[in-house]
Design an enzyme around this catalytic site. Structure first.
Site, short mmCIF file in Angstrom:
data_model
loop_
_atom_site.label_atom_id
_atom_site.label_comp_id
_atom_site.label_asym_id
_atom_site.label_seq_id
_atom_site.Cartn_x
_atom_site.Cartn_y
_atom_site.Cartn_z
N ASP A 39 0.86 -1.18 0.00
CA ASP A 39 0.00 0.00 0.00
C ASP A 39 0.90 1.24 0.00
O ASP A 39 1.91 1.27 0.70
CB ASP A 39 -0.90 -0.01 1.24
CG ASP A 39 -2.00 1.02 1.15
OD1 ASP A 39 -1.69 2.23 1.21
OD2 ASP A 39 -3.17 0.63 1.05
N ILE A 40 0.54 2.26 -0.78
CA ILE A 40 1.38 3.46 -0.85
C ILE A 40 1.23 4.35 0.38
O ILE A 40 2.03 5.26 0.59
CB ILE A 40 1.12 4.29 -2.13
CG1 ILE A 40 -0.33 4.79 -2.18
CG2 ILE A 40 1.46 3.49 -3.36
CD1 ILE A 40 -0.59 5.83 -3.26
N ASN A 97 -13.04 -3.69 2.43
CA ASN A 97 -14.12 -2.72 2.56
C ASN A 97 -15.05 -2.83 1.36
O ASN A 97 -14.61 -3.02 0.23
CB ASN A 97 -13.55 -1.30 2.63
CG ASN A 97 -12.73 -1.07 3.86
OD1 ASN A 97 -13.10 -1.48 4.95
ND2 ASN A 97 -11.59 -0.41 3.71
N GLU A 105 -12.29 3.10 -0.83
CA GLU A 105 -11.77 4.23 -1.58
C GLU A 105 -11.58 3.94 -3.06
O GLU A 105 -11.67 4.85 -3.89
CB GLU A 105 -10.45 4.70 -0.97
CG GLU A 105 -10.63 5.27 0.43
CD GLU A 105 -9.32 5.70 1.06
OE1 GLU A 105 -8.28 5.72 0.38
OE2 GLU A 105 -9.34 6.00 2.26
N HIS A 110 -10.37 -5.27 -3.27
CA HIS A 110 -9.01 -5.43 -2.77
C HIS A 110 -9.06 -5.85 -1.32
O HIS A 110 -9.96 -5.47 -0.58
CB HIS A 110 -8.17 -4.15 -2.95
CG HIS A 110 -8.76 -2.91 -2.37
ND1 HIS A 110 -9.85 -2.26 -2.92
CD2 HIS A 110 -8.41 -2.18 -1.28
CE1 HIS A 110 -10.14 -1.18 -2.21
NE2 HIS A 110 -9.28 -1.12 -1.19
N HIS A 112 -6.83 -5.92 2.16
CA HIS A 112 -5.68 -5.38 2.88
C HIS A 112 -5.15 -6.47 3.80
O HIS A 112 -5.92 -7.11 4.52
CB HIS A 112 -6.10 -4.20 3.77
CG HIS A 112 -6.66 -3.02 3.04
ND1 HIS A 112 -5.91 -1.90 2.77
CD2 HIS A 112 -7.89 -2.79 2.54
CE1 HIS A 112 -6.67 -1.01 2.15
NE2 HIS A 112 -7.88 -1.54 1.99
#
Length: 126
Positions: A39-40, A97, A105, A110, A112
């Site tokens: 993750d950035i 999510n 977002e 995806h 995490h």
């Protein structure tokens, strides 16, 4: 018959662009079903994103529309990433999510993977 409330897939989302190679990402794992990268904006010492290669908005969309082979391949990829990153012994958290109340977002499914420190409670208690 239930109504499918899934938003249409936006082929211009950041993860779709990463999959097409338009945006660079450090590819930690890749197979025919999934891609994993850091993750950035990490929220834990280890914060890896795992995305399916198919065009799915959310877990709901994926579970309702993906073929069984694709679902199995993606779920196995998440486990493979966790094992390869050495997260199993100390533990890790998975989070996917779905929708606005969860603060999703990017409109591409995806997962995490959070690890590397005690993560605290899942939700803040009132």
């Amino acid at each position: 018959m239930p109504v499918d409330a899934t938003l249409p897939y936006d082929d211009g989302n950041v993860f779709a662009r990463i999959l097409r190679g338009e945006i660079p990402a450090t590819r930690l794992y890749e197979d025919e079903w999934a891609l994993a990268f850091p993750d950035i904006d990490p929220q834990a010492p280890t914060h890896i994103l795992v995305i399916p290669k198919g065009a799915y908005v959310s877990w709901d969309d994926f579970s309702a529309h993906a073929p069984a082979e694709e679902i199995a391949g993606f779920v196995r990829a998440v486990g493979t990433v966790a094992r390869a990153a050495g997260l199993v012994e100390s533990g890790y958290r998975l989070l996917a999510n779905t929708g606005p109340h969860s603060h999703q977002e990017v409109p591409h499914l995806h997962v995490h993977l959070f690890a590397g420190a005690p993560l605290g409670p899942m939700l803040a208690r009132d």
